[in-house]
Design a protein around this motif. Structure first.
Motif, PDB file in Angstrom:
ATOM      1  N   MET A  46       0.847  -1.187   0.000  1.00 52.67           N
ATOM      2  CA  MET A  46       0.000   0.000   0.000  1.00 52.67           C
ATOM      3  C   MET A  46       0.888   1.244   0.000  1.00 52.67           C
ATOM      4  O   MET A  46       1.928   1.256   0.638  1.00 52.67           O
ATOM      5  N   PRO A  47       0.444   2.279  -0.672  1.00 51.59           N
ATOM      6  CA  PRO A  47       1.254   3.503  -0.730  1.00 51.59           C
ATOM      7  C   PRO A  47       1.309   4.231   0.612  1.00 51.59           C
ATOM      8  O   PRO A  47       0.365   4.195   1.396  1.00 51.59           O
ATOM      9  N   ARG A  48       2.441   4.871   0.831  1.00 49.43           N
ATOM     10  CA  ARG A  48       2.640   5.684   2.030  1.00 49.43           C
ATOM     11  C   ARG A  48       2.709   7.150   1.607  1.00 49.43           C
ATOM     12  O   ARG A  48       3.256   7.474   0.557  1.00 49.43           O
ATOM     13  N   PHE A  49       2.170   8.006   2.459  1.00 46.30           N
ATOM     14  CA  PHE A  49       2.165   9.448   2.211  1.00 46.30           C
ATOM     15  C   PHE A  49       2.650  10.157   3.459  1.00 46.30           C
ATOM     16  O   PHE A  49       2.358   9.727   4.574  1.00 46.30           O
ATOM     17  N   MET A  50       3.368  11.260   3.249  1.00 42.91           N
ATOM     18  CA  MET A  50       3.785  12.090   4.361  1.00 42.91           C
ATOM     19  C   MET A  50       2.987  13.385   4.321  1.00 42.91           C
ATOM     20  O   MET A  50       2.987  14.092   3.311  1.00 42.91           O
ATOM     21  N   ILE A  51       2.314  13.659   5.422  1.00 48.95           N
ATOM     22  CA  ILE A  51       1.611  14.925   5.601  1.00 48.95           C
ATOM     23  C   ILE A  51       2.598  15.834   6.330  1.00 48.95           C
ATOM     24  O   ILE A  51       3.001  15.547   7.446  1.00 48.95           O
ATOM     25  N   GLN A  52       3.010  16.900   5.669  1.00 45.55           N
ATOM     26  CA  GLN A  52       3.989  17.825   6.236  1.00 45.55           C
ATOM     27  C   GLN A  52       3.293  19.094   6.684  1.00 45.55           C
ATOM     28  O   GLN A  52       2.640  19.758   5.884  1.00 45.55           O
ATOM     29  N   VAL A  53       3.438  19.433   7.950  1.00 54.86           N
ATOM     30  CA  VAL A  53       2.918  20.685   8.462  1.00 54.86           C
ATOM     31  C   VAL A  53       3.969  21.746   8.169  1.00 54.86           C
ATOM     32  O   VAL A  53       5.107  21.650   8.626  1.00 54.86           O
ATOM     33  N   ARG A  54       3.604  22.735   7.386  1.00 48.52           N
ATOM     34  CA  ARG A  54       4.537  23.800   7.028  1.00 48.52           C
ATOM     35  C   ARG A  54       4.738  24.723   8.221  1.00 48.52           C
ATOM     36  O   ARG A  54       3.796  25.039   8.946  1.00 48.52           O
ATOM     37  N   ALA A  55       5.973  25.148   8.420  1.00 53.08           N
ATOM     38  CA  ALA A  55       6.324  26.019   9.537  1.00 53.08           C
ATOM     39  C   ALA A  55       5.740  27.413   9.347  1.00 53.08           C
ATOM     40  O   ALA A  55       5.417  27.829   8.229  1.00 53.08           O
ATOM     41  N   THR A  56       5.608  28.105  10.445  1.00 60.24           N
ATOM     42  CA  THR A  56       5.194  29.504  10.448  1.00 60.24           C
ATOM     43  C   THR A  56       6.228  30.277  11.267  1.00 60.24           C
ATOM     44  O   THR A  56       7.096  29.677  11.922  1.00 60.24           O
ATOM     45  N   ALA A  57       6.125  31.586  11.255  1.00 59.42           N
ATOM     46  CA  ALA A  57       7.023  32.395  12.090  1.00 59.42           C
ATOM     47  C   ALA A  57       6.879  31.985  13.553  1.00 59.42           C
ATOM     48  O   ALA A  57       7.859  31.941  14.298  1.00 59.42           O
ATOM     49  N   MET A  58       5.663  31.637  13.958  1.00 60.82           N
ATOM     50  CA  MET A  58       5.416  31.220  15.342  1.00 60.82           C
ATOM     51  C   MET A  58       6.146  29.918  15.676  1.00 60.82           C
ATOM     52  O   MET A  58       6.815  29.820  16.698  1.00 60.82           O
ATOM     53  N   SER A  59       6.047  28.918  14.793  1.00 60.12           N
ATOM     54  CA  SER A  59       6.712  27.638  15.090  1.00 60.12           C
ATOM     55  C   SER A  59       8.224  27.796  15.054  1.00 60.12           C
ATOM     56  O   SER A  59       8.936  27.176  15.836  1.00 60.12           O
ATOM     57  N   GLU A  60       8.729  28.654  14.160  1.00 59.32           N
ATOM     58  CA  GLU A  60      10.173  28.889  14.085  1.00 59.32           C
ATOM     59  C   GLU A  60      10.689  29.664  15.297  1.00 59.32           C
ATOM     60  O   GLU A  60      11.845  29.550  15.655  1.00 59.32           O
ATOM     61  N   ALA A  61       9.807  30.430  15.940  1.00 60.82           N
ATOM     62  CA  ALA A  61      10.194  31.152  17.157  1.00 60.82           C
ATOM     63  C   ALA A  61      10.086  30.243  18.383  1.00 60.82           C
ATOM     64  O   ALA A  61      10.433  30.660  19.493  1.00 60.82           O
ATOM     65  N   GLY A  62       9.610  29.027  18.183  1.00 57.94           N
ATOM     66  CA  GLY A  62       9.464  28.096  19.300  1.00 57.94           C
ATOM     67  C   GLY A  62       8.258  28.402  20.164  1.00 57.94           C
ATOM     68  O   GLY A  62       8.201  28.019  21.325  1.00 57.94           O
ATOM     69  N   GLU A  63       7.267  29.079  19.585  1.00 56.41           N
ATOM     70  CA  GLU A  63       6.052  29.436  20.316  1.00 56.41           C
ATOM     71  C   GLU A  63       4.952  28.431  20.008  1.00 56.41           C
ATOM     72  O   GLU A  63       4.849  27.938  18.891  1.00 56.41           O
ATOM     73  N   PHE A  64       4.131  28.156  20.995  1.00 61.30           N
ATOM     74  CA  PHE A  64       3.022  27.230  20.833  1.00 61.30           C
ATOM     75  C   PHE A  64       1.745  28.029  20.656  1.00 61.30           C
ATOM     76  O   PHE A  64       1.537  29.027  21.354  1.00 61.30           O
TER      77      PHE A  64
END
Length: 143
Positions: free
Chosen positions: A1-19
């Motif tokens: 069966m095929p495998r897929f990767m769902i990638q959550v794209r970063a934002t300025a918030m995630s890059e700043a380490g903020e939740f």
């Protein structure tokens, strides 16, 4: 069966380490991952630390590696997390992706879904190369 990767794209918030300031986000994400696990499609998934905690290995045209420490520019080009699924086909991957909870509520964000190449870990180098070349040819042919 095929495998897929769902990638959550970063934002300025995630890059700043903020939740995100959304008390229900973790609960929604966990419920969705549990649903995928119960359906038998979830293989793995996790959030990634900001690129400031990572590094890249960049190669010259001659194959010489050099290490570049993060952070990296252009947050929209980075990945903040991933979910790896195994489903029957692209349509099923799309159905799961459409139900993926918004990873950054209240702000524009995106996820990207891409198929993985075939698994070649248990094959010889020759067999693996032949399978990968065949898969690429099939992809280019539009199958």
């Amino acid at each position: 069966m095929p495998r897929f990767m769902i990638q959550v794209r970063a934002t300025a918030m995630s890059e700043a380490g903020e939740f995100p300031d959304d008390p229900g986000l973790v609960e929604r994400m966990m419920a969705f991952q549990n649903e995928m696990a119960q359906a038998g499609v979830l293989l793995d998934g996790a959030g990634l630390q900001p690129s400031s905690q990572g590094f890249r290995v960049q190669y010259t045209a001659q194959g010489e590696p050099s290490v570049i420490d993060g952070p990296f520019a252009e947050a929209k080009e980075l990945i903040a997390g991933y979910t790896l699924i195994e489903v029957r086909d692209r349509a099923e991957a799309l159905a799961w992706a459409r139900r993926f909870p918004s990873p950054f509520p209240g702000m524009a964000c995106s996820i990207e879904v891409r198929p993985l190449f075939c698994d070649v870990l248990d094959e010889t180098a020759e067999e693996a190369e032949a399978r990968l070349r065949a898969e690429l040819a099939q992809m280019r042919a539009g199958a």
